[in-house]
Structure formats: structure tokens, C-alpha cells
Scaffold this motif. Structure first.
Motif, PDB file in Angstrom:
ATOM      1  N   ASP A   1      48.294  34.880  28.654  1.00  0.00           N
ATOM      2  CA  ASP A   1      48.209  35.784  29.805  1.00  0.00           C
ATOM      3  C   ASP A   1      49.589  36.163  30.332  1.00  0.00           C
ATOM      4  OD1 ASP A   1      49.036  33.436  31.014  1.00  0.00           O
ATOM      5  OD2 ASP A   1      47.183  33.105  32.137  1.00  0.00           O
TER       6      ASP A   1
ATOM      7  N   ARG B   1      51.904  34.000  30.916  1.00  0.00           N
ATOM      8  CA  ARG B   1      52.471  32.780  31.515  1.00  0.00           C
ATOM      9  C   ARG B   1      52.265  31.589  30.589  1.00  0.00           C
ATOM     10  NH1 ARG B   1      49.847  30.758  35.189  1.00  0.00           N
ATOM     11  NH2 ARG B   1      47.873  31.698  34.525  1.00  0.00           N
TER      12      ARG B   1
ATOM     13  N   HIS C   1      37.966  37.089  28.057  1.00  0.00           N
ATOM     14  CA  HIS C   1      39.301  36.561  28.362  1.00  0.00           C
ATOM     15  C   HIS C   1      40.392  37.557  27.975  1.00  0.00           C
ATOM     16  CE1 HIS C   1      37.962  32.829  29.842  1.00  0.00           C
ATOM     17  NE2 HIS C   1      37.885  32.140  28.719  1.00  0.00           N
TER      18      HIS C   1
ATOM     19  N   ARG D   1      40.409  40.300  30.454  1.00  0.00           N
ATOM     20  CA  ARG D   1      40.908  39.845  31.756  1.00  0.00           C
ATOM     21  C   ARG D   1      42.438  39.826  31.787  1.00  0.00           C
ATOM     22  NH1 ARG D   1      36.507  35.860  31.464  1.00  0.00           N
ATOM     23  NH2 ARG D   1      34.897  36.421  32.997  1.00  0.00           N
ATOM     24  N   THR D   2      43.065  39.441  30.680  1.00  0.00           N
ATOM     25  CA  THR D   2      44.534  39.437  30.686  1.00  0.00           C
ATOM     26  C   THR D   2      45.064  40.843  30.938  1.00  0.00           C
ATOM     27  OG1 THR D   2      44.755  39.775  28.275  1.00  0.00           O
ATOM     28  CG2 THR D   2      44.601  37.499  29.061  1.00  0.00           C
TER      29      THR D   2
ATOM     30  N   ARG E   1      44.515  39.248  35.243  1.00  0.00           N
ATOM     31  CA  ARG E   1      43.925  38.006  35.752  1.00  0.00           C
ATOM     32  C   ARG E   1      44.391  36.821  34.901  1.00  0.00           C
ATOM     33  NH1 ARG E   1      37.733  40.362  36.144  1.00  0.00           N
ATOM     34  NH2 ARG E   1      38.257  42.236  37.373  1.00  0.00           N
ATOM     35  N   PRO E   2      44.758  35.705  35.528  1.00  0.00           N
ATOM     36  CA  PRO E   2      45.188  34.535  34.755  1.00  0.00           C
ATOM     37  C   PRO E   2      44.021  33.907  34.009  1.00  0.00           C
ATOM     38  CG  PRO E   2      45.051  33.995  37.089  1.00  0.00           C
ATOM     39  CD  PRO E   2      44.839  35.481  36.983  1.00  0.00           C
ATOM     40  N   LEU E   3      44.333  33.277  32.883  1.00  0.00           N
ATOM     41  CA  LEU E   3      43.313  32.589  32.098  1.00  0.00           C
ATOM     42  C   LEU E   3      43.042  31.209  32.672  1.00  0.00           C
ATOM     43  CD1 LEU E   3      44.624  33.508  28.541  1.00  0.00           C
ATOM     44  CD2 LEU E   3      42.509  34.346  29.582  1.00  0.00           C
TER      45      LEU E   3
END
Length: 401
Positions: free
Chosen positions: A205, A207, A298, A301-302, A306-308
């Protein structure tokens, strides 16, 4: 609004990303240079499991056209996404233009361009592979590679026009053959990397980079490189994983899905290629089943920023996964073949998806384009998986005339 860039339809998009968009409550505008093919692929689909989708013609290989088309539609994007090898840089540039989360366009270019990837890894001091770029016809006359070596398109996919050559005569012949069919195509020639073939599947993501798993591919027989079977390893060796991740870090890869192919030479790994998207040929769909995670949600979402979650929502220990392909041995017209199938038997879930349509005519390409279909099977027992897959294949017939 999710803007999704695509070339022809793929199972990853049709069975993975579009249903995931529906589960996330996203409307989809699909930009493509093959609108009619997508309309045919989505006929009869609908309901709660399918998003509201608008198919818009666009020259998606040109990032300027992508940006202009999105701006002209006047529907503010929440994310710009693609799972196509050929469109990663375009999607990254468009996301950046609209100030949205996305991949680095530099990383997308470095992974797509095999000559650039080799140079970047060498400059980082991580891996040196003898390699030369053949950007123009005739340059192969001047290279002196170690034989045997591999000649392939600089930005190719699916093993298309990749061939192991044993000597200078074969090198020149293959270059002439490819350029006669695909004029102007840049090639690379590089040393042959022997060893067991593996992949590493990752998801990040921006990070944190999560390692999803590793496939062991078997049955690949040079001089061509056609995938025939892949088994998901229960636990990828840590030393290999660390070496692959170091290479991804050096290239700036860490956002969304990535599929890396490499060979293992004792304790050392050597990268074959990096595909900055989720694995194809049913591997990503099988991975989601085996790991019990909402993989496609997932990934989307990235791109929504949005963080995983730390555990990716895994539902307990992973299951075993086998992928096996059915391959054409000659070109021609597919006269008969089984349709899609999905069932459970002896604790094994088997899914078969055809990749050629009955009545379709294709040449033999000696690449993954020769896959007539793909079987994926998940379960908890290797012998049962082998038995169920073998029984399914033995009961089917594929006829090419």
C-alpha cells in the motif's frame, strides 16, 4: 468512480476486479481500445455481484488520451487502475495527474522495459546479468553474447517471441523472424539463467509490502518458455524472498500487486522479469481462494488510498493450490472444447476456464498465448489435487483443425 484501463478482456478483470468493485460499492468507467470485446464478455452479467459499468472507447496506450478522456467525462475519479502489463505507466501518469494514489510511473517503466530493469539492478549493485538492447534492425550483428542466450521483446509478455538460442546463426535467424512479423519491435538479448523457476506474489500500500506467496513453475521446456504447471509453495524460503524484495525496493515497486519471476541458483536468485500487476492465467484468482483473502478488493483499496490490514483478512491456514494449463500443439481453428466448469470433489475445488473460444482461429505462437484453458485446483491434500486434476483432464477433449 473507478476508472479502469484495459486492452482485451481477461479473467482477472472479469472474475476478479469488476466483482470486487461491486463489493466496494464502486461504479466503473472502463476505458478500452476494444469496447465491443468487453461488451460481449459482460453480456448477461448483472445484479448485486456486478458493478454499474460504462464502457468508453479510448486509445489507452497513450497516457495523454487517457487523461483527456477522463477529464472530458466530467465524472471525478476516485481511482485510476489497470491490471494490464502494457498500461501500468499510463495508469500511473493519469492517477498522478488527478492527484490520486497510484504507482510510480518510473517504477512502472522500469519493470516493463527489460533493458531498463537490467541496468537499474546492476547500478544498484544487486544483480548483474549480461544483457544488450537491440532497438534497431541490424544491431544484433554487433553483439557478442555468451551462448546459450535468450532473445525476447524488450517489453514483451506471456513469453511471446522469447527463445533460447544456441549460437550466432540462431540468434540472427530469430531476430530476423521476429522483425519480419513485428517490424520495429525492440528486442533484448541476455544470458540464459538456468535453474528452478519461481514467482513471488506481493501486495503493498506504499507503506508496507506483504508477501502473498510463491509459485514453483514446472514443465517449462526451452527453447520456448510456455507455462504448464505451477504449485503454490506453503512457505516461500526467506532468503529468496528477501532478495526479491530488495530488488523491488531498488526499482520503487511497493504499491498494489506485483508478480515477479525468478530462478533459484542455490542460495542466489536471479530475476527473469517483473510484472507490476497481479498474476494472470487464473493464478490471482486461485491465490485469493487458497489464502482466503479478498485479494482484488485489497488491490483496489490501495488505489483508493486506503491502508491494508496487517493480516490482509486471512481466514486461517492457507490451502494448497495447483494451476495446470492445456496447450495447443498446432495452429488452426478450435473445433471442440469444454466450456467453463466449477465443482468440488474429494475435498478439492476445481475451476476450469477456457482461453480460446470454439470457432476461433489462431496460429501456434510457442508462448502462453497457446493456452487453450487453465485448470486451478485448491485443497488440503496434494495427492487428491493431482488425482482430481488428472481425472478432469482425461475426461475432456480439445480438437484443433
Amino acid at each position: 468512480m473507478l476508472y479502469l484501463l484495459a486492452l482485451p478482456p481477461t479473467d482477472s478483470v472479469t472474475e476478479g476486479y469488476l466483482p470486487a468493485a461491486a463489493r466496494l460499492g464502486l461504479d466503473v468507467t472502463l476505458l478500452t481500445d476494444a469496447p465491443e470485446a468487453h461488451r460481449r464478455a459482460y453480456e448477461g452479467r448483472g445484479g448485486d455481484a456486478w458493478p454499474r459499468i460504462d464502457i468508453v472507447p479510448c486509445e489507452v496506450r497513450d497516457f495523454r488520451e487517457v487523461i483527456a478522456r477522463i477529464a472530458a467525462l466530467d465524472r471525478r475519479p476516485e481511482a485510476v487502475f489497470t491490471n494490464s502489463d502494457h498500461l501500468q505507466a499510463q495508469a500511473a501518469l493519469a492517477a498522478d495527474w488527478f492527484c490520486l494514489p497510484g504507482k510510480s510511473w518510473r517504477a512502472a517503466l522500469l519493470t516493463k522495459n527489460k533493458a531498463q530493469m537490467r541496468r537499474a539492478l546492476a547500478e544498484a549493485g544487486l544483480e548483474t546479468v549480461w544483457s544488450a538492447e537491440l532497438a534497431r534492425p541490424g544491431e544484433e550483428e554487433d553483439v557478442r553474447p555468451p551462448f546459450p542466450c535468450v532473445v525476447k521483446p524488450r517489453e514483451g509478455v506471456a513469453g511471446e517471441d522469447a527463445e533460447l538460442v544456441e549460437d550466432r546463426a540462431e540468434l540472427l535467424r530469430h531476430c530476423r523472424d521476429v522483425r519480419s512479423r513485428r517490424p520495429g519491435l525492440p528486442l533484448v538479448v541476455e544470458e540464459y539463467l538456468p535453474g528452478p523457476l519461481h514467482t513471488l506474489e506481493t501486495l503493498g500500500d506504499g507503506r508496507v509490502l506483504h508477501v502473498l506467496g510463491s509459485f514453483h513453475e514446472s514443465g517449462v521446456t526451452p527453447p520456448h518458455f510456455v507455462m504448464r504447471r505451477a504449485d503454490l509453495l506453503p512457505e516461500p524460503p526467506r532468503t529468496r524472498t528477501e532478495q526479491v524484495v530488495a530488488r523491488l525496493d531498488a526499482l520503487g515497486v511497493g504499491f498494489g500487486a506485483c508478480h515477479t519471476e525468478f530462478v533459484a541458483q542455490e542460495e542466489r536468485i536471479r530475476v527473469i522479469e517483473i510484472n507490476y500487476r497481479s498474476a494472470g492465467d487464473q493464478a490471482d484468482l486461485g491465490l485469493a481462494d487458497a489464502l482466503g483473502i479478498p485479494l482484488f478488493e485489497h488491490v483496489l483499496r490501495t488505489h483508493l488510498g486506503r491502508p491494508l490490514p496487517a493480516d490482509l483478512g486471512a481466514r486461517g491456514p492457507g490451502r494448497l493450490l495447483r494451476l495446470e494449463t492445456v496447450n495447443a500443439t498446432r495452429g488452426g481453428t478450435l473445433k471442440s472444447a469444454p466450456g467453463p466448469a466449477e465443482w468440488e470433489r474429494d475435498g478439492v475445488r476445481l475451476v476450469y476456464r477456457p482461453l480460446w473460444a470454439v470457432g476461433e482461429e489462431r496460429p501456434l505462437r510457442n508462448s502462453d498465448r497457446d493456452h487453450l484453458g487453465v485448470v486451478r485446483a485448491t485443497g488440503t491434500d496434494t495427492e487428491r489435487i493431482e488425482h482430481v486434476v488428472a481425472a478432469f483432464l482425461a475426461g475432456q477433449r480439445w480438437e484443433i483443425a
